[in-house]
Design an enzyme around this catalytic site. Structure first.
Site, PDB file in Angstrom:
ATOM      1  CD  GLU A 195      -6.194   5.047   0.039  1.00  0.00           C
ATOM      2  OE1 GLU A 195      -5.100   5.993   0.414  1.00  0.00           O
ATOM      3  OE2 GLU A 195      -6.406   4.085   0.713  1.00  0.00           O
ATOM      4  CG  HIS A 251      -1.723   1.256   1.483  1.00  0.00           C
ATOM      5  ND1 HIS A 251      -3.112   0.972   0.935  1.00  0.00           N
ATOM      6  CD2 HIS A 251      -1.646   2.395   1.565  1.00  0.00           C
ATOM      7  CE1 HIS A 251      -3.855   1.921   1.061  1.00  0.00           C
ATOM      8  NE2 HIS A 251      -2.937   2.880   1.730  1.00  0.00           N
ATOM      9  CD  GLU A 252       1.536   3.599   3.621  1.00  0.00           C
ATOM     10  OE1 GLU A 252       1.628   4.730   2.986  1.00  0.00           O
ATOM     11  OE2 GLU A 252       0.522   3.231   4.388  1.00  0.00           O
TER      12      GLU A 252
END
Lengths: 499, 499
Positions: free
Chosen positions: B294, B264-265
């Site tokens: 996002e 995700h990061e």
């Protein structure tokens, strides 16, 4: 009631300090954490934050506040927070506003260029690559000196940036005494025959070294809550905030030097750590000079960390950490090895005695350069001649000679003497501590260092920058700077014992 | 020739950017490296650097330059660097100068207080401890909204801070479509019976997890030269400089969630990393909105990282890393477990489908709050009723209900919708990438992700903030934001297959 103008001054200085703390973090991160790809952006951030901190400080309203607060300063005790803050800030302000921002910018830029040239010059052992930059740096220092009232000696102005209020004449006197005592001492030691330190070179796991350094630091006063220790090629200490002390150390896999580097940086760190917390976010909230700072790094590295009683406690632990390498080496042999005196080429690897000769040599050359008695082009020869004369060593190339340090490339003329001043001061303070605390050896042998740390905090660290370096030394020791205790210490510890 | 006023504007914006990068580092260090003792000093540094960055940006001479540069803007291509920089800066400047600095300060202060109250409130599951702070935050948001031209809906102004130029009505329409599709999908999945994911809980060595996360990140494009990955309790990404990307992940010893957090990061990081380097040190040099950001974190976490083909490559490696825990678990069982859909209480632990219901609930409550249709005191009850209605779960206490997120305490009304907008956008972009690149599964099965990364860089990342989020989406996908591809993706991937 509080004087509102004093509060305004404090607020402004607090903001300047916030920016300086941010700069400290930018610098620490660059050297310890940053991926290399971040270099260009980091250089810009460092430049902008540094410039804004400077602009925020030298703004005319700060000068106006300082003028308006003369009354408060004069009506307050010399020792009071108010008088000290106004007095020290005025000194800083007057120095900072004398130098035109353009000159500051030019000096910074040229230092950066010179530093970029220094690396390759050292790598190729080619002084010519650095020479033009040193000439520019020197010329800029002349312009810098010209911004100030004429001093007794040109060098005074440069020295004042690193050791405020100290004069070249004073340093010269102290160093003359050192030279007179140390040159024969080095010879006596050499005549006594070699000391075996071969076991200090070998295969030493770096994680074990780091753990061992941490164990020592914790015994000295390091806590997880307020300190860090990280590896880096060129060890340094910085504090990006009160209660936030960052030590770094150089973990070499083939020797134990990281242990001494850790103790050295701990000494710098504990000085910052011990500054009275009420001085945080003011210009008083840090150590007072490079000399005083170095006195503390050398106290913890040498006076504590190379003492017999220290190793009485730690050597069995070190043997346990490195049983193969040290299991069969006696404590006394180890003690002698880490205190071995031997003239050598490189300052940063030098022992307690010869280290000072490296400094004296640089101090003399710096004066000759700034007074134009020596041309930059003749620097290597002058260096080599004096190395032979003071230390009896022949310099094989400039990489291991005049190019070994980055200080001159960085523009830091007047910086070097503070290293030996630190040595001298360290023993003056040490003797005072012993007077109050009695024999510390028994405590060191039990791994107890708290009383020493607390004495130093109480008498020195907590003062921060409230007083000048000389006032600070006098408050702690009752006397002015004096080389005798240091020379006595070196002789007692290191001179060959009559059989 | 270059317009000197444009150069002046660029120089000023570069300095503002330097300060923001310094802020990013102060923040990263605080969460990842700083000893706890540094908190007080750090809060001051962050406040001062942040305030100076703001002051440096909203200064009247910036407004004057922007006025003077209208001619240059109009005579330059809309897509050009010059026109984009002036246009985007004007939009930022007009927003920033509308809000009085006192109100900005008050909002920051009250957020800090509310955040301090949030911790204990959540710990004790006591909403009353937070309630007065939320009321203050809400009142301050009303004052904030009043600084701007009246919008169609009050909420529009808040939303614009996180997803510029997006209206509440647009979001409402998209979310209505999602709700209509997802509520029945959740039911269908529940009716199909439980999925076993018991093997995802157990004893998973954190160093091995970290290494495994790094192995994935390196396959994605992470390099030692420009990235870092560090552990932290609440994962985030920040970039304190172009070419300097800092990922963080939460290494829990009892599950494998760090792997998904790392991916995700990475998605956030690679977006920043891919911004055209010529936009560095300008306001154009970062991702364009939270929604677009996002979309990329979810792309790399879910579209890539929870795909069958991804695990075809990585699962044998994961089994090797954790042979005891996963040696006897089939790849298909693992794939189904990491894609398990099940309504639950906590947003950040939710699966791909139900996650959006958590967001829709918050979006609705935020609108009701800001339009005073719901009082803060009635928030817990409204929350619990809607959790039952949308997800069929009963909220046992406020800690696992209305108090679970810090966003409202931090004052971030209007932030939540960007999470689901990101989900929606991610699949729109993904479908375009597949059109150009063809089937990616074969490449993922070989551990190859470079073509996807390069496509995304070329079509999205490099644009930075040159265009509005909507313009950016349209440039990448050829259409406006649209929920259908996302819903189709979820249904194809996660709906129960007919037997």
């Amino acid at each position: 009631m509080t004087e509102p103008r004093f509060e305004r001054l404090k607020q402004r200085l607090a903001e300047v300090d916030d920016l300086r703390k941010a700069s400290a973090l930018l610098f620490w991160d660059q050297r310890v954490m940053m991926p290399t790809g971040g270099s260009a952006a980091r250089a810009e951030s460092i430049a902008t934050v540094g410039r804004l901190a400077q602009e925020h400080f030298v703004a005319p309203d700060v000068g106006k506040l300082l003028d308006d607060l003369r009354g408060l300063e004069e009506s307050s005790d010399y020792d009071s927070f108010e008088a000290s803050l106004i007095r020290v800030t005025r000194h800083d302000y007057e120095k900072a506003t004398r130098v035109p921002p353009e000159l500051v910018g030019e000096m910074r830029r040229e230092s950066a260029h010179a530093l970029s040239a220094w690396g390759p010059a050292k790598e190729d052992s080619n002084f010519e690559l650095l020479r033009p930059h040193l000439e520019t740096n020197l010329e800029l220092r002349h312009r810098y000196v010209a911004c100030f009232e004429p001093a007794d000696e040109t060098y005074d102005v440069l020295l004042d940036d690193y050791e405020p209020n100290m004069t070249t004449a004073e340093v010269r006197e102290i160093f003359a005494e050192l030279k007179e005592e140390l040159v024969p001492l080095v010879r006596e030691i050499a005549d006594a025959g070699p000391v075996d330190d071969s076991f200090l070179t070998g295969d030493f796991n770096v994680d074990t070294q780091r753990e061992f350094g941490l164990e020592i630091a914790r015994r000295f006063g390091y806590t997880e809550e307020e300190w860090r220790l990280d590896p880096t090629p060129h060890p340094f200490m910085t504090s990006p905030g009160s209660g936030d002390i960052r030590l770094t150390t150089n973990l070499r896999p083939d020797d134990l030097s990281s242990i001494f580097a850790t103790m050295h940086e701990f000494g710098h760190g504990v000085y910052e750590w011990g500054v009275d917390r009420s001085l945080a976010r003011t210009p008083l909230g840090s150590g007072v000079s490079l000399g005083l700072h170095e006195s503390q790094s050398r106290t913890w590295e040498n006076l504590v960390g190379r003492s017999r009683s220290f190793w009485r406690f730690f050597y069995p632990r070190l043997q346990e950490a490195f049983p193969e390498q040290l299991g069969s080496v006696e404590e006394e042999a180890f003690y002698r090895a880490v205190n071995k005196v031997q003239p050598s080429l490189i300052r940063i690897d030098a022992d307690e005695v010869t280290y000072n000769m490296h400094i004296i040599l640089r101090f003399e050359l710096e004066q000759e350069l700034i007074e134009s008695r020596l041309a930059v082009k003749d620097l290597p020869e002058a260096w080599n001649t004096r190395m032979e004369e003071y230390l009896g060593v022949e310099v094989p190339d400039d990489a291991r000679g005049v190019l070994q340090d980055m200080h001159w490339a960085a523009g830091g003329l007047g910086y070097f003497p503070t290293y030996s001043l630190g040595n001298v001061i360290s023993v003056q303070i040490w003797e005072r501590a012993l007077e109050d605390l009695g024999d510390l050896d028994a405590r060191f042998e039990r791994g107890e260092f708290g009383e020493l740390r607390e004495w130093l905090s109480e008498h020195l660290y907590r003062l921060g920058r409230k007083f000048t370096p000389q006032e600070t030394i006098e408050r702690v020791t009752g006397s002015r700077i004096d080389s005798k205790p240091y020379v006595r210490y070196l002789r007692e510890k290191l001179a060959p014992q009559p059989a």
